[in-house]
Design an enzyme around this catalytic site. Sequence first.
Site, PDB file in Angstrom:
ATOM      1  N   LYS A 161       1.194   4.204  -2.965  1.00 33.50           N
ATOM      2  CA  LYS A 161       0.873   5.612  -2.739  1.00 33.50           C
ATOM      3  C   LYS A 161       2.025   6.385  -3.014  1.00 33.50           C
ATOM      4  O   LYS A 161       2.020   7.401  -3.357  1.00 33.50           O
ATOM      5  CB  LYS A 161       0.398   5.854  -1.315  1.00 33.50           C
ATOM      6  CG  LYS A 161      -1.101   5.093  -1.126  1.00 33.50           C
ATOM      7  CD  LYS A 161      -2.074   5.534  -2.160  1.00 33.50           C
ATOM      8  CE  LYS A 161      -3.496   5.245  -1.606  1.00 33.50           C
ATOM      9  NZ  LYS A 161      -4.514   5.777  -2.441  1.00 33.50           N
TER      10      LYS A 161
ATOM     11  N   TYR B 123       0.725  -1.224  -0.116  1.00 39.47           N
ATOM     12  CA  TYR B 123      -0.064  -0.188  -0.085  1.00 39.47           C
ATOM     13  C   TYR B 123       0.886   1.467   0.150  1.00 39.47           C
ATOM     14  O   TYR B 123       0.714   2.290  -1.023  1.00 39.47           O
ATOM     15  CB  TYR B 123      -1.160  -0.127   1.132  1.00 39.47           C
ATOM     16  CG  TYR B 123      -1.670   1.117   1.295  1.00 39.47           C
ATOM     17  CD1 TYR B 123      -2.932   1.280   0.396  1.00 39.47           C
ATOM     18  CD2 TYR B 123      -1.537   2.107   2.547  1.00 39.47           C
ATOM     19  CE1 TYR B 123      -3.791   2.321   0.760  1.00 39.47           C
ATOM     20  CE2 TYR B 123      -2.440   3.196   2.463  1.00 39.47           C
ATOM     21  CZ  TYR B 123      -3.604   3.172   1.598  1.00 39.47           C
ATOM     22  OH  TYR B 123      -4.402   4.207   1.670  1.00 39.47           O
TER      23      TYR B 123
HETATM   24  P1  NAI Z   1     -12.956   3.344   0.821  1.00 37.31           P
HETATM   25  O1  NAI Z   1     -12.628   1.807   0.739  1.00 37.31           O
HETATM   26  O2  NAI Z   1     -14.277   3.650   1.481  1.00 37.31           O
HETATM   27  O3  NAI Z   1     -12.839   3.832  -0.582  1.00 37.31           O
HETATM   28  C1  NAI Z   1     -11.996   3.521  -1.574  1.00 37.31           C
HETATM   29  C2  NAI Z   1     -13.073   3.163  -2.783  1.00 37.31           C
HETATM   30  O4  NAI Z   1     -12.313   2.971  -3.881  1.00 37.31           O
HETATM   31  C3  NAI Z   1     -14.001   2.446  -2.629  1.00 37.31           C
HETATM   32  O5  NAI Z   1     -15.430   2.641  -2.766  1.00 37.31           O
HETATM   33  C4  NAI Z   1     -13.880   1.007  -3.468  1.00 37.31           C
HETATM   34  O6  NAI Z   1     -15.050   0.350  -3.882  1.00 37.31           O
HETATM   35  C5  NAI Z   1     -13.250   1.885  -4.739  1.00 37.31           C
HETATM   36  N1  NAI Z   1     -12.342   1.049  -5.567  1.00 37.31           N
HETATM   37  C6  NAI Z   1     -11.400  -0.003  -5.156  1.00 37.31           C
HETATM   38  N2  NAI Z   1     -10.886  -0.701  -6.187  1.00 37.31           N
HETATM   39  C7  NAI Z   1     -11.524   0.040  -7.323  1.00 37.31           C
HETATM   40  C8  NAI Z   1     -11.353   0.015  -8.574  1.00 37.31           C
HETATM   41  N3  NAI Z   1     -10.397  -0.997  -9.169  1.00 37.31           N
HETATM   42  N4  NAI Z   1     -12.134   0.729  -9.482  1.00 37.31           N
HETATM   43  C9  NAI Z   1     -12.868   1.511  -9.018  1.00 37.31           C
HETATM   44  N5  NAI Z   1     -13.058   1.835  -7.716  1.00 37.31           N
HETATM   45  C10 NAI Z   1     -12.458   1.009  -6.847  1.00 37.31           C
HETATM   46  O7  NAI Z   1     -11.855   3.977   1.947  1.00 37.31           O
HETATM   47  P2  NAI Z   1     -11.443   5.480   1.738  1.00 37.31           P
HETATM   48  O8  NAI Z   1     -10.750   5.721   3.371  1.00 37.31           O
HETATM   49  O9  NAI Z   1     -12.426   6.300   1.503  1.00 37.31           O
HETATM   50  O10 NAI Z   1     -10.311   5.687   0.859  1.00 37.31           O
HETATM   51  C11 NAI Z   1     -10.182   6.603  -0.359  1.00 37.31           C
HETATM   52  C12 NAI Z   1      -9.034   6.863  -0.752  1.00 37.31           C
HETATM   53  O11 NAI Z   1      -8.093   7.439   0.407  1.00 37.31           O
HETATM   54  C13 NAI Z   1      -8.078   5.675  -1.112  1.00 37.31           C
HETATM   55  O12 NAI Z   1      -7.196   5.837  -2.065  1.00 37.31           O
HETATM   56  C14 NAI Z   1      -7.297   5.509   0.300  1.00 37.31           C
HETATM   57  O13 NAI Z   1      -6.203   4.630  -0.287  1.00 37.31           O
HETATM   58  C15 NAI Z   1      -6.806   6.988   0.575  1.00 37.31           C
HETATM   59  N6  NAI Z   1      -6.693   7.086   1.883  1.00 37.31           N
HETATM   60  C16 NAI Z   1      -7.413   7.107   3.028  1.00 37.31           C
HETATM   61  C17 NAI Z   1      -7.177   7.372   4.429  1.00 37.31           C
HETATM   62  C18 NAI Z   1      -8.129   7.488   5.351  1.00 37.31           C
HETATM   63  O14 NAI Z   1      -7.648   7.810   6.395  1.00 37.31           O
HETATM   64  N7  NAI Z   1      -9.225   6.926   5.043  1.00 37.31           N
HETATM   65  C19 NAI Z   1      -5.712   7.575   4.399  1.00 37.31           C
HETATM   66  C20 NAI Z   1      -4.836   7.693   3.371  1.00 37.31           C
HETATM   67  C21 NAI Z   1      -5.308   7.367   2.194  1.00 37.31           C
END
Ligand code: NAI
Length: 314
Positions: free
Chosen positions: A170, A166
């Site tokens: 990133k 991961y």
């Molecule tokens: P989340 O799991 O709710 O959101 C990620 C979304 O990406 C999901 O809705 C998922 O279905 C979608 N997804 C996954 N694979 C996919 C694909 N191949 N094509 C299209 N959509 C796809 O998690 P969250 O926390 O909302 O994360 C959003 C972004 O922020 C991610 O990139 C995560 O790595 C990043 N992030 C989040 C942090 C946090 O504190 N929540 C911290 C650092 C980064």
Amino acid sequence: MNEMRFEGRVAIVTGAGGGLGRAYATALAQRGAKVLVNDLGGDFQGQGTDAGYAAQSAQAIRDLGGIAEANSDTVATPEGARAIVADAMARWGQVDILVNNAGIVSGAGSLDTITDEQWANDLAVSASGTFYLCRELWKPMQERDYGRIVNVASGSWFGMGSGVPYPAAKGAVWAMTRALASATTAQGRNIRINAIMPIASSRMTVLMGEAIDSIMRRDFPPSAVAPVVALLAHETAPCNGEMFSVGGGGFARVFAGVSPGYRATDKHWTPEDAREHFDEAMCTNGFFIPSHSMEESAVYTSDVPWEAFEAFYS
Ligand code: NAI
């Protein structure tokens, strides 16, 4: 204060079926953007698919009076990225804003237990997904001389134990942001590419255990990250190639700099010389932030071939 509006702008927000992406899509739509809500569905480790995820999110935005349509193609393949961009183009004829938010955490844990598949999956969504979407929109944005791209990196880049897929993915997002921004700056284009490291409660943070997750739910709502995404997605975006840590109502620049370091007068210096001057190399007083790799090289030589650089970088 002038309100930041997005009328006439078309945005693609990937991974916007829930969590942070949905907050970004909602904020942009509430300020007038037409938004393609992309999400493959599935769990946070990338298992399964569910077209209903994007559909529900787009419907919720429409219920609030915004303009949004759902798309459930994957970002993780060239074909998927092509289909996402084609979908937005077919509906609205242009794409002004891309938020590369889709991400998964498939491989957390000790390095020796990470499988080939977990490594490949994490890179496929965050790193390759960002690359494919940017590549797909590169020419259209250059032709219109307009684009705002917000890439989503992560504070895991600073270190996250031994679970490397991961943070590696990133880190690639951050490097891509810098590389593409240096190209648009060299070309003098009105295309700005920046990145954020969000901190917000989501189904991903449940992974970190109840003690961390309960604080995340209390202090870090996804909606508190959206203002910075909107700023970077707006026509007045004030920077290019920058990264910000964003969460809980605040934001801060994240940067990679070079210390003044130590310069040996003799190029045939020894390991003992390096040991002797180690503290000077480590001292960050007077650091600078190169805007591209040649600027970093210029620290070592006064003879950088800048014309060759301009040709290569643009
Ligand atoms: P989340 O799991 O709710 O959101 C990620 C979304 O990406 C999901 O809705 C998922 O279905 C979608 N997804 C996954 N694979 C996919 C694909 N191949 N094509 C299209 N959509 C796809 O998690 P969250 O926390 O909302 O994360 C959003 C972004 O922020 C991610 O990139 C995560 O790595 C990043 N992030 C989040 C942090 C946090 O504190 N929540 C911290 C650092 C980064």
